[in-house]
Design an enzyme around this catalytic site. Structure first.
Site, mmCIF file in Angstrom:
data_model
loop_
_atom_site.group_PDB
_atom_site.id
_atom_site.type_symbol
_atom_site.label_atom_id
_atom_site.label_comp_id
_atom_site.label_asym_id
_atom_site.label_seq_id
_atom_site.Cartn_x
_atom_site.Cartn_y
_atom_site.Cartn_z
ATOM 1 N N GLU A 138 66.039 16.576 -14.866
ATOM 2 C CA GLU A 138 67.051 16.963 -15.920
ATOM 3 C C GLU A 138 68.405 16.200 -15.494
ATOM 4 O OE1 GLU A 138 66.971 21.409 -16.845
ATOM 5 O OE2 GLU A 138 65.011 21.329 -16.283
ATOM 6 N N MET A 139 69.288 16.943 -14.969
ATOM 7 C CA MET A 139 70.547 16.171 -14.892
ATOM 8 C C MET A 139 70.354 15.340 -13.525
ATOM 9 S SD MET A 139 72.850 19.487 -16.381
ATOM 10 C CE MET A 139 74.150 18.668 -16.617
#
Lengths: 347, 347
Positions: A138-139
């Protein structure tokens, strides 16, 4: 004349209300026992006082893509304020275009859920907020690097100081999570037609929606999808009566089992909220159904062993449309700029 | 007593203003001849009447990631309202994490530029808006598919009808471009300290900023960076006196030459606006300088053949900080949802 007219209007209004009420009464009463309306004001996040400065900081962090390794992904990338709190993708697109494994749940009204993530692995929004930041697909930034990042953006210091006036060194991951959670708690969608119905307005739902609500209760949907979020309050096995196909329920994702390692939790997921459901396709944790009617049909078969008619599905879907509330009006935050001292993106 | 005090205050204010003005007068006058302030109201986009419905549609389209092949990239991804109208990356991250070749220019005040893109290949915002949508390394969708997408989202129909009341079939790429351009024209940043100075407020700039403005004019920066956008009004070769290193000016990107195929246009680029420059690192078309002071030094050497002292660079940089205006307050638009009829994302 004026007095008479007013008096007549009152009588007429009273008759109308009574007629509506007497016809509605059993359904409304039953609904009021199963569901609660979304309040008009955001609820309190446990142990946190939501000052305006804290909400503002949380909003800035929510929209800041520099909390990701590439400086390209923010909370809002996968939970977009303008897209029902989701990204309208089967699964999210994360760091370097990696794909997530489950459909992004909506941030809207998520403060009312009993736990966060499809498998409930975060107890609350605070705990949730830190997850995607450090998830490598994800991030993809470590918490430590996220804090270095924020400390490297000089304009964040006064925002943290205003949000956490008691703290000597307020730029911490715990405070990041608190601030994001407090902002997310403001993302509620009150005054859906169904909320008005629950508050006693018998005319807030159409006849078709009322028939759908009747079916929703009688067929058993409401045994899991209930409470304030019409879901979000418990866990349930997916495919309790009949397992759906592997595209919708792939055997590799065992749901809550991966958290608890308890055999009973195989293919168990948090029952998702149905609030604003028309705004958040595609459906299921796999995001495999783009059609809400299809999703209703699959749920009836897999969870209740019921094969609903097209007419029944249409009515239930009409009811689900009554769960769309007022969407949050959020002013886009102006973020402090990067400088020569800000850690640079890893693209 | 009170009258006397007021009278004294008035005298003192008058003396102060006169003193400030007489000292400022030459610099202010000179500045007023070279630059114009940003207006408080958005300018008119050529041939388009900006009704509220048109601006609202443009805003929705600007924020809608479904104008990209992956449904993951919107105009706002690379030109973020909260990040000075840019993405604060050296080059943007596009479809499937492909990288762009030039730094994303700011959308803020872009309506005042003489042309769009670093090489000026689009005459105006309307023409620009359609570019990234179909650029295979950016949003990567064909115009045809973009229109299929919008027609597949039922909620867009009434928005286009309201925005283009005269059109029988308003969902066209030309109308998409018009609407986005009209919204972008609202993204202006008035009332920077420098604007107040240009309007006659001698106290709007600090002494250091005034010294910087003096240098900015006298050293020759203002021969290219002038007008309303302090840039954006002309083209110039990069490295006119001394070519900067290949990291900042790689030989492969010949700038406007790629548009005009004229030898004179080799390494020619549109002079970028310096409005809000402190908010839009990294700098240059390659995005290779994170430090505004470094960028000022490189420009002086390469464009003017001047080796500025640290003190001179600090003063010019202080002046550049006076170009930060009021950032746009944009309410995040609520977008119509995808449905079973919406073309699905290609991830």
């Amino acid at each position: 004349m004026r007095t008479v007219a007013v008096a007549l209007a009152l009588v007429s209004a009273t008759i109308g209300a009574t007629a509506a009420l007497s016809a509605e009464d059993p359904l409304m009463k039953e609904a009021q026992g199963l569901f609660q309306p979304i309040p008009n004001k955001p609820p309190v996040v446990k142990d946190v006082v939501a000052t305006p400065a804290l909400v503002e900081l949380g909003k800035a962090l929510y929209f800041d893509p520099r909390l990701s390794e590439s400086h390209n992904i923010s909370c809002n990338t996968c939970h977009q304020i303008g897209l029902g709190g989701v990204d309208m993708l089967p699964v999210s697109i994360g760091h370097k275009s990696q794909k997530g494994t489950r459909n992004a749940p909506t941030v809207l009204n998520s403060v009312f859920n009993t736990a966060q993530f499809w498998d409930g692995r975060a107890a609350d929004l605070k705990e949730q907020a830190g997850g995607p930041i450090q998830n490598p697909v994800e991030m993809a930034i470590t918490h430590q690097h996220a804090i270095e990042m924020l400390r490297g953006i000089p304009g964040y210091k006064p925002l943290f100081e205003a949000a956490f006036p008691g703290d000597k060194d307020p730029v911490t991951i715990q405070n990041v999570e608190k601030a994001i959670a407090v902002f997310e708690a403001t993302l509620i969608t009150p005054n859906a037609p169904f909320d008005k119905f629950l508050r006693g307005d018998g005319n807030a739902l159409t006849a078709e929606q009322k028939a759908g609500l009747r079916l929703f209760i009688d067929q058993g949907c409401a045994s899991c999808h209930n409470g304030i979020n019409v879901g979000g309050g418990m866990y349930a096995p997916f495919g309790v009566v009949e397992k759906p196909g592997a595209d919708i329920l792939p055997p590799t994702d065992k749901g809550r089992f991966q958290v608890t390692k308890t055999a009973d939790d195989e293919y168990v997921f948090k029952v998702p909220t149905l609030r604003n459901i028309e705004l958040t396709p595609p459906y299921f944790h796999t995001g495999k159904a783009w059609d809400l009617k299809q999703a209703v049909g699959v749920m009836a078969t897999s969870q209740l062993g019921e094969h609903l008619s097209d007419d029944q599905i249409s009515k239930i879907t009409a009811f689900l449309h009554s769960l769309t509330g007022e969407q949050p009006m959020v002013t886009y935050p102006i973020l402090p700029p990067s400088t020569a001292t800000t850690p640079q993106p890893e693209m």
